[in-house]
Design a protein around this motif. Structure first.
Motif, PDB file in Angstrom:
ATOM      1  N   PRO A   5       0.823  -1.215   0.000  1.00  0.00           N
ATOM      2  CA  PRO A   5       0.000   0.000   0.000  1.00  0.00           C
ATOM      3  C   PRO A   5       0.858   1.267   0.000  1.00  0.00           C
ATOM      4  N   SER A   6       0.330   2.297  -0.646  1.00  0.00           N
ATOM      5  CA  SER A   6       1.059   3.565  -0.703  1.00  0.00           C
ATOM      6  C   SER A   6       0.374   4.651   0.115  1.00  0.00           C
ATOM      7  N   ARG A   7      -0.732   4.302   0.766  1.00  0.00           N
ATOM      8  CA  ARG A   7      -1.449   5.243   1.633  1.00  0.00           C
ATOM      9  C   ARG A   7      -2.259   4.459   2.668  1.00  0.00           C
ATOM     10  N   ALA A   8      -3.018   5.171   3.479  1.00  0.00           N
ATOM     11  CA  ALA A   8      -3.764   4.540   4.578  1.00  0.00           C
ATOM     12  C   ALA A   8      -4.830   3.569   4.063  1.00  0.00           C
ATOM     13  N   ILE A   9      -5.021   2.488   4.826  1.00  0.00           N
ATOM     14  CA  ILE A   9      -6.061   1.485   4.546  1.00  0.00           C
ATOM     15  C   ILE A   9      -7.137   1.615   5.623  1.00  0.00           C
ATOM     16  N   GLN A  10      -8.382   1.475   5.199  1.00  0.00           N
ATOM     17  CA  GLN A  10      -9.514   1.547   6.125  1.00  0.00           C
ATOM     18  C   GLN A  10     -10.164   0.168   6.252  1.00  0.00           C
ATOM     19  N   ILE A  11     -10.370  -0.285   7.488  1.00  0.00           N
ATOM     20  CA  ILE A  11     -11.159  -1.504   7.731  1.00  0.00           C
ATOM     21  C   ILE A  11     -12.501  -1.075   8.308  1.00  0.00           C
ATOM     22  N   VAL A  12     -13.566  -1.309   7.572  1.00  0.00           N
ATOM     23  CA  VAL A  12     -14.908  -0.990   8.045  1.00  0.00           C
ATOM     24  C   VAL A  12     -15.372  -2.103   8.982  1.00  0.00           C
ATOM     25  N   VAL A  13     -15.809  -1.716  10.179  1.00  0.00           N
ATOM     26  CA  VAL A  13     -16.408  -2.649  11.128  1.00  0.00           C
ATOM     27  C   VAL A  13     -17.880  -2.275  11.271  1.00  0.00           C
ATOM     28  N   PRO A  14     -18.803  -3.145  10.841  1.00  0.00           N
ATOM     29  CA  PRO A  14     -20.228  -2.803  10.851  1.00  0.00           C
ATOM     30  C   PRO A  14     -20.860  -2.934  12.237  1.00  0.00           C
ATOM     31  N   ALA A  15     -20.203  -2.371  13.242  1.00  0.00           N
ATOM     32  CA  ALA A  15     -20.682  -2.434  14.625  1.00  0.00           C
ATOM     33  C   ALA A  15     -20.109  -1.249  15.385  1.00  0.00           C
ATOM     34  N   VAL A  16     -20.730  -0.944  16.520  1.00  0.00           N
ATOM     35  CA  VAL A  16     -20.210   0.127  17.373  1.00  0.00           C
ATOM     36  C   VAL A  16     -18.912  -0.347  18.035  1.00  0.00           C
ATOM     37  N   PRO A  17     -18.088   0.583  18.527  1.00  0.00           N
ATOM     38  CA  PRO A  17     -16.851   0.183  19.205  1.00  0.00           C
ATOM     39  C   PRO A  17     -17.127  -0.734  20.398  1.00  0.00           C
ATOM     40  N   GLY A  18     -16.172  -1.614  20.686  1.00  0.00           N
ATOM     41  CA  GLY A  18     -16.362  -2.621  21.729  1.00  0.00           C
ATOM     42  C   GLY A  18     -16.864  -3.906  21.099  1.00  0.00           C
ATOM     43  N   GLY A  19     -16.711  -5.015  21.787  1.00  0.00           N
ATOM     44  CA  GLY A  19     -17.171  -6.289  21.247  1.00  0.00           C
ATOM     45  C   GLY A  19     -16.079  -6.995  20.458  1.00  0.00           C
ATOM     46  N   ALA A  20     -16.367  -8.243  20.100  1.00  0.00           N
ATOM     47  CA  ALA A  20     -15.340  -9.113  19.527  1.00  0.00           C
ATOM     48  C   ALA A  20     -14.916  -8.692  18.127  1.00  0.00           C
ATOM     49  N   THR A  21     -15.867  -8.239  17.295  1.00  0.00           N
ATOM     50  CA  THR A  21     -15.492  -7.817  15.935  1.00  0.00           C
ATOM     51  C   THR A  21     -14.551  -6.631  15.993  1.00  0.00           C
ATOM     52  N   ASP A  22     -14.917  -5.659  16.815  1.00  0.00           N
ATOM     53  CA  ASP A  22     -14.123  -4.439  16.946  1.00  0.00           C
ATOM     54  C   ASP A  22     -12.735  -4.762  17.484  1.00  0.00           C
ATOM     55  N   PHE A  23     -12.660  -5.620  18.505  1.00  0.00           N
ATOM     56  CA  PHE A  23     -11.354  -6.002  19.057  1.00  0.00           C
ATOM     57  C   PHE A  23     -10.501  -6.655  17.973  1.00  0.00           C
ATOM     58  N   THR A  24     -11.083  -7.615  17.249  1.00  0.00           N
ATOM     59  CA  THR A  24     -10.326  -8.338  16.224  1.00  0.00           C
ATOM     60  C   THR A  24      -9.792  -7.381  15.162  1.00  0.00           C
ATOM     61  N   ALA A  25     -10.658  -6.476  14.689  1.00  0.00           N
ATOM     62  CA  ALA A  25     -10.248  -5.531  13.646  1.00  0.00           C
ATOM     63  C   ALA A  25      -9.164  -4.585  14.148  1.00  0.00           C
ATOM     64  N   ARG A  26      -9.294  -4.106  15.372  1.00  0.00           N
ATOM     65  CA  ARG A  26      -8.306  -3.154  15.911  1.00  0.00           C
ATOM     66  C   ARG A  26      -6.954  -3.841  16.183  1.00  0.00           C
ATOM     67  N   TYR A  27      -7.005  -5.062  16.656  1.00  0.00           N
ATOM     68  CA  TYR A  27      -5.759  -5.811  16.846  1.00  0.00           C
ATOM     69  C   TYR A  27      -5.052  -5.979  15.504  1.00  0.00           C
ATOM     70  N   LEU A  28      -5.846  -6.377  14.501  1.00  0.00           N
ATOM     71  CA  LEU A  28      -5.289  -6.589  13.165  1.00  0.00           C
ATOM     72  C   LEU A  28      -4.757  -5.281  12.586  1.00  0.00           C
ATOM     73  N   ALA A  29      -5.506  -4.203  12.746  1.00  0.00           N
ATOM     74  CA  ALA A  29      -5.108  -2.907  12.198  1.00  0.00           C
ATOM     75  C   ALA A  29      -3.769  -2.450  12.775  1.00  0.00           C
ATOM     76  N   GLN A  30      -3.617  -2.618  14.078  1.00  0.00           N
ATOM     77  CA  GLN A  30      -2.370  -2.196  14.728  1.00  0.00           C
ATOM     78  C   GLN A  30      -1.178  -2.975  14.186  1.00  0.00           C
ATOM     79  N   GLN A  31      -1.360  -4.292  14.065  1.00  0.00           N
ATOM     80  CA  GLN A  31      -0.271  -5.145  13.579  1.00  0.00           C
ATOM     81  C   GLN A  31       0.022  -4.879  12.098  1.00  0.00           C
ATOM     82  N   LEU A  32      -1.036  -4.696  11.306  1.00  0.00           N
ATOM     83  CA  LEU A  32      -0.857  -4.444   9.872  1.00  0.00           C
ATOM     84  C   LEU A  32      -0.169  -3.110   9.613  1.00  0.00           C
ATOM     85  N   SER A  33      -0.483  -2.118  10.442  1.00  0.00           N
ATOM     86  CA  SER A  33       0.167  -0.812  10.294  1.00  0.00           C
ATOM     87  C   SER A  33       1.682  -0.962  10.368  1.00  0.00           C
TER      88      SER A  33
END
Length: 300
Positions: A5-33
């Motif tokens: 990638p040559s710029r920022a990537i966005q991961i859409v999470v179809p839920a409010v912050p908190g919960g398992a989906t949000d945790f999984t996406a944020r963990y992944l986002a941090q590591q992928l960055s």
């Protein structure tokens, strides 16, 4: 793909912050960055059983800079809704299965059973007396209850709630007798002696609860109900970009610290190829369509 990638990537999470989906996406986002060398940002777009955020991703440019991690209703919504604003199978490119979320069957402490076998026997002796709580038609807790009814051949009554907090209150009070809960939500109440755990709903035992049997081990062969979170891109995203993302996420999932981090949230690590995720999605849609249709379930 060499420049991606040559710029920022966005991961859409179809839920409010908190919960398992949000945790999984944020963990992944941090590591992928760190591994991709570009910011990876989580965008929460909750609402309509996850459909708002998924539609947003489906209509985004197919360039690898907008991804989506759907919530657990992704494979069930095609059967619960008469019409969706996207095609669940054909409007997305599968990247990788990231995590799975097994459930824990818990009962009120006054229900006179200690095993799934005893629960089934008790339900057969008292048809219609037991209620099972769930957090809405088509949710994983609802479908686990429906599959239990069908697999065990028992008459138990579904009671719908708008969220897990009220379920726990009523379950402890004995207003409902059983619930297929996420593991973290139930464990504190089990340890306090207010609830009794009978089995996990995954095909294999769960690392954080090694002594708790599976539903299959408890006499219901093939019983496997898990929420799961996969990473997807809009249809037409170039295959080299998909391969790059699959490689990067796989490296994260196979790192020593990821299983421990996931386990604390009641999750197990996924993995595999884009093709395997695609086939898994197709199979899950078919599996739940049969149960949803037989039970007459609809969204809402």
């Amino acid at each position: 793909a060499d420049a991606y990638p040559s710029r920022a990537i966005q991961i859409v999470v179809p839920a409010v912050p908190g919960g398992a989906t949000d945790f999984t996406a944020r963990y992944l986002a941090q590591q992928l960055s760190q591994s991709l060398g570009q910011p990876v940002i989580v965008e929460n777009r909750g609402g309509a059983d996850g459909n708002i955020g998924v539609e947003l991703a489906a209509k985004a440019p197919a360039d690898g800079y907008t991804l989506v991690m759907p919530i657990t209703s992704f494979p069930t919504n095609p059967s619960l809704y008469d019409k969706l604003p996207f095609d669940t199978v054909n409007d997305f490119e599968s990247i990788v299965l990231v995590s799975k979320a097994p459930l824990l069957l818990v009962v009120n402490k006054d229900v006179p059973v200690n095993t799934v076998d005893e629960l089934i026997a008790y339900a057969r002796q008292h048809p219609g007396k037991l209620n099972f709580a769930h957090s809405g038609s088509g949710t994983t807790s609802s479908l686990a209850g429906q599959l239990f009814r069908k697999s065990a051949g028992v008459e138990i009554v579904p009671i719908g709630y708008k969220g897990g907090g009220q379920i726990m209150t009523d379950l402890i009070a004995g207003n409902v007798q059983m619930y297929f809960s996420t593991i973290p939500a139930a464990l504190a109440q089990v340890e306090a002696g207010k609830l009794r755990m009978l089995a996990v709903t995954s095909a294999q035992r769960v690392a954080m609860l090694p002594d708790v049997p599976t539903m299959t081990e408890s006499g219901l062969p093939g019983f496997d109900v898990q929420g799961w979170f996969g990473l997807f891109a809009p249809k037409g995203t170039p295959k080299p970009v998909i391969a790059r993302l699959n490689q990067a996420v796989t490296a994260i999932l196979t790192s020593p610290e990821t299983p421990t981090a996931f386990s604390k949230h009641g999750l197990s690590v996924g993995g595999g190829t884009p093709e395997e995720l695609h086939q898994f999605l197709v199979g899950d849609i078919a599996k739940w369509k049969k149960i949803i249709t037989e039970a007459g379930l609809k969204a809402g």
